[in-house]
Design a protein around this motif. Structure first.
Motif, mmCIF file in Angstrom:
data_model
loop_
_atom_site.group_PDB
_atom_site.id
_atom_site.type_symbol
_atom_site.label_atom_id
_atom_site.label_comp_id
_atom_site.label_asym_id
_atom_site.label_seq_id
_atom_site.Cartn_x
_atom_site.Cartn_y
_atom_site.Cartn_z
ATOM 1 N N ALA A 193 -42.653 -39.783 -40.140
ATOM 2 C CA ALA A 193 -41.864 -38.713 -40.941
ATOM 3 C C ALA A 193 -42.075 -37.321 -40.500
ATOM 4 O O ALA A 193 -41.370 -36.249 -40.825
ATOM 5 N N LEU A 194 -43.073 -37.110 -39.760
ATOM 6 C CA LEU A 194 -43.498 -35.513 -39.128
ATOM 7 C C LEU A 194 -42.474 -34.907 -38.205
ATOM 8 O O LEU A 194 -42.033 -35.821 -37.395
ATOM 9 N N ASP A 195 -42.200 -33.770 -38.146
ATOM 10 C CA ASP A 195 -41.512 -33.016 -37.353
ATOM 11 C C ASP A 195 -42.103 -33.197 -35.929
ATOM 12 O O ASP A 195 -43.262 -33.432 -35.653
ATOM 13 N N ILE A 196 -41.046 -33.375 -34.943
ATOM 14 C CA ILE A 196 -41.590 -33.625 -33.637
ATOM 15 C C ILE A 196 -42.650 -32.575 -33.107
ATOM 16 O O ILE A 196 -43.453 -33.111 -32.197
ATOM 17 N N HIS A 197 -42.514 -31.493 -33.536
ATOM 18 C CA HIS A 197 -43.503 -30.318 -33.127
ATOM 19 C C HIS A 197 -45.016 -30.732 -33.484
ATOM 20 O O HIS A 197 -45.919 -30.075 -32.825
ATOM 21 N N TRP A 198 -45.010 -31.301 -34.468
ATOM 22 C CA TRP A 198 -46.431 -31.770 -34.936
ATOM 23 C C TRP A 198 -46.692 -33.222 -35.061
ATOM 24 O O TRP A 198 -47.950 -33.870 -35.430
ATOM 25 N N LYS A 199 -45.829 -34.022 -34.710
ATOM 26 C CA LYS A 199 -45.947 -35.559 -34.640
ATOM 27 C C LYS A 199 -46.858 -35.887 -33.775
ATOM 28 O O LYS A 199 -46.828 -35.481 -32.530
ATOM 29 N N PRO A 200 -47.675 -37.129 -33.911
ATOM 30 C CA PRO A 200 -48.799 -37.571 -33.031
ATOM 31 C C PRO A 200 -47.661 -37.599 -31.459
ATOM 32 O O PRO A 200 -46.703 -38.228 -31.535
ATOM 33 N N MET A 201 -48.311 -37.457 -30.490
ATOM 34 C CA MET A 201 -47.777 -37.293 -29.278
ATOM 35 C C MET A 201 -47.599 -38.681 -28.808
ATOM 36 O O MET A 201 -46.499 -39.084 -28.159
ATOM 37 N N PHE A 202 -48.329 -39.769 -29.043
ATOM 38 C CA PHE A 202 -48.099 -41.129 -28.708
ATOM 39 C C PHE A 202 -47.003 -41.683 -29.171
ATOM 40 O O PHE A 202 -46.258 -42.829 -28.810
ATOM 41 N N LEU A 203 -46.552 -41.104 -30.327
ATOM 42 C CA LEU A 203 -45.247 -41.764 -30.819
ATOM 43 C C LEU A 203 -43.952 -41.126 -30.172
ATOM 44 O O LEU A 203 -42.781 -41.615 -30.847
ATOM 45 N N LEU A 204 -44.226 -40.152 -29.536
ATOM 46 C CA LEU A 204 -43.151 -39.491 -29.058
ATOM 47 C C LEU A 204 -42.345 -40.140 -27.642
ATOM 48 O O LEU A 204 -41.303 -40.196 -27.341
ATOM 49 N N CYS A 205 -43.455 -40.501 -26.728
ATOM 50 C CA CYS A 205 -42.899 -41.003 -25.370
ATOM 51 C C CYS A 205 -43.689 -42.298 -25.158
ATOM 52 O O CYS A 205 -43.542 -42.782 -24.026
ATOM 53 N N ASP A 206 -44.065 -43.205 -25.973
ATOM 54 C CA ASP A 206 -44.444 -44.395 -25.860
ATOM 55 C C ASP A 206 -45.235 -44.814 -24.563
ATOM 56 O O ASP A 206 -44.801 -45.511 -23.878
ATOM 57 N N PRO A 207 -46.336 -44.080 -24.650
ATOM 58 C CA PRO A 207 -47.235 -44.272 -23.090
ATOM 59 C C PRO A 207 -47.659 -45.661 -22.767
ATOM 60 O O PRO A 207 -48.093 -45.947 -21.770
ATOM 61 N N CYS A 208 -47.858 -46.341 -23.966
ATOM 62 C CA CYS A 208 -48.444 -47.900 -23.634
ATOM 63 C C CYS A 208 -47.405 -48.781 -22.931
ATOM 64 O O CYS A 208 -47.836 -49.807 -22.495
ATOM 65 N N ASN A 209 -46.050 -48.282 -23.274
ATOM 66 C CA ASN A 209 -45.207 -49.391 -22.827
ATOM 67 C C ASN A 209 -44.183 -48.796 -21.758
ATOM 68 O O ASN A 209 -43.276 -49.338 -21.170
ATOM 69 N N ILE A 210 -44.178 -47.415 -21.308
ATOM 70 C CA ILE A 210 -43.489 -46.806 -20.168
ATOM 71 C C ILE A 210 -44.660 -46.446 -19.283
ATOM 72 O O ILE A 210 -45.653 -45.945 -19.471
ATOM 73 N N HIS A 211 -44.641 -46.878 -18.062
ATOM 74 C CA HIS A 211 -45.693 -46.598 -16.948
ATOM 75 C C HIS A 211 -45.206 -45.341 -16.471
ATOM 76 O O HIS A 211 -44.562 -45.082 -15.309
ATOM 77 N N TYR A 212 -45.798 -44.362 -16.917
ATOM 78 C CA TYR A 212 -45.253 -42.830 -16.209
ATOM 79 C C TYR A 212 -46.216 -42.542 -14.804
ATOM 80 O O TYR A 212 -47.434 -42.980 -14.640
ATOM 81 N N ASP A 213 -45.582 -42.194 -14.048
ATOM 82 C CA ASP A 213 -46.008 -41.952 -12.704
ATOM 83 C C ASP A 213 -46.963 -40.837 -12.693
ATOM 84 O O ASP A 213 -47.947 -40.868 -11.711
ATOM 85 N N ILE A 214 -46.764 -39.963 -13.543
ATOM 86 C CA ILE A 214 -47.771 -38.631 -13.424
ATOM 87 C C ILE A 214 -47.984 -38.457 -14.761
ATOM 88 O O ILE A 214 -47.336 -38.330 -15.516
ATOM 89 N N LEU A 215 -49.378 -38.413 -15.209
ATOM 90 C CA LEU A 215 -49.868 -38.106 -16.767
ATOM 91 C C LEU A 215 -50.590 -36.642 -16.362
ATOM 92 O O LEU A 215 -51.571 -36.228 -15.971
ATOM 93 N N GLY A 216 -49.684 -35.570 -16.842
ATOM 94 C CA GLY A 216 -50.150 -34.351 -16.763
ATOM 95 C C GLY A 216 -50.916 -33.581 -18.132
ATOM 96 O O GLY A 216 -50.324 -34.476 -19.095
#
Length: 297
Positions: A193-216
């Motif tokens: 329920a947290l605002d996007i500006h302080w919600k944990p990052m892993f909940l925003l971009c689903d890094p475990c199931n989207i294979h990002y080509d670049i992790l900056g």
């Protein structure tokens, strides 16, 4: 379609950036796209991806969700939007000419939800995907300074009044929300329920199931942004800008982060570290923040 266009993953109701993921419409072939990338940078990328994959596996996070909220605010997102806007519009202009409010409202940067499912799948399967992160506690302090200490209509009124109502006897108090109150407010709410500006990052971009080509990372933004721009075929003259909305203020750095964290009691510290535990693990940030920020200073 404009071959230089970039697409941010955002659900219909999301606005802002903390961490972020984005897509390039250029077909992905990173080894061909980079102009002789350094071995050191590629090694760092491999380390980041290996750490991410290992933590995802150990914590059983390989379960695709039905909704993806990908931008990560407070990780240089506004400046990435300026860069994307220039590429998308095909303009010869300086990033400094683009107002902060305009860049967050323009229709040229489309949301993932604006496309039908087959197109979304095409983006995920065939196009370059990028995600940036930042030390969870520095990001938290940055969000507080940016949203609660300035006169932004929603955060300085609606959110601030909610926090005051929760923690103050005098409900009519107009004094700015303290960092302690802000943290108490965050740890009292469910994570999702947290605002996007302080919600944990892993909940925003689903890094475990989207294979990002670049992790900056925000901490290596200069080097990583250079490689991102090369990967998407951006003009060599285009560079990632270093603009700041409130230019008279110092950017949130290690010293400033420590200054704010030292205002918290031990219980708040432990709870906030627990809240961002997966961000620490997935993106390889240390919870020993005193040592981490002291070394950065």
């Amino acid at each position: 379609m404009n071959q230089k266009a970039l697409f941010f993953l955002l659900p219909n109701f999301i606005f802002g950036i903390i961490i972020f993921g984005f897509f390039s419409l250029k077909q992905k072939n990173l080894m061909d796209s980079f102009h002789v990338p350094t071995e050191d940078w590629l090694a760092i990328q491999n380390d980041r991806k290996n750490t991410l994959a290992s933590v995802c596996q150990k914590n059983n996070l390989l379960k695709p969700r039905s909704k993806l909220d990908s931008l990560v605010p407070k990780v240089g997102c506004s400046n990435w939007k300026r860069t994307i806007f220039i590429l998308q519009a095909g303009l010869e202009m300086e990033a400094s000419e683009i107002e902060h409010d305009h860049i967050h409202q323009t229709s040229l940067i489309k949301r993932m939800a604006a496309y039908p499912p087959p197109i979304q799948e095409e983006f995920l399967s065939n196009y370059t995907k990028v995600m940036f992160t930042r030390h969870p506690l520095e990001r938290l302090v940055s969000a507080y300074r940016d949203k609660l200490l300035h006169s932004e209509p929603y955060y300085s009124t609606t959110v601030a009044n909610e926090i005051r109502a929760m923690f103050r006897k005098n409900k009519n108090s107009s004094e700015k929300v303290s960092f302690q109150e802000f943290v108490s407010f965050i740890i009292a709410k469910p994570m999702n329920a947290l605002d996007i500006h302080w919600k944990p990052m892993f909940l925003l971009c689903d890094p475990c199931n989207i294979h990002y080509d670049i992790l900056g990372k925000y901490e290596t933004l200069g080097l990583d942004s250079e490689h991102v721009l090369k990967a998407i075929g951006a003009p060599e003259s285009l560079q990632y800008p270093s603009l700041k909305r409130y230019g008279s203020e110092k950017r949130t750095n290690g010293d400033i982060t420590l200054e704010y964290l030292r205002q918290l009691n031990s219980e708040q510290i432990e709870k906030i570290k627990k809240l961002y535990e997966m961000d620490f693990l997935l993106f390889n940030y240390t919870m020993k923040y005193e040592d981490y920020f002291s070394l950065k200073s």
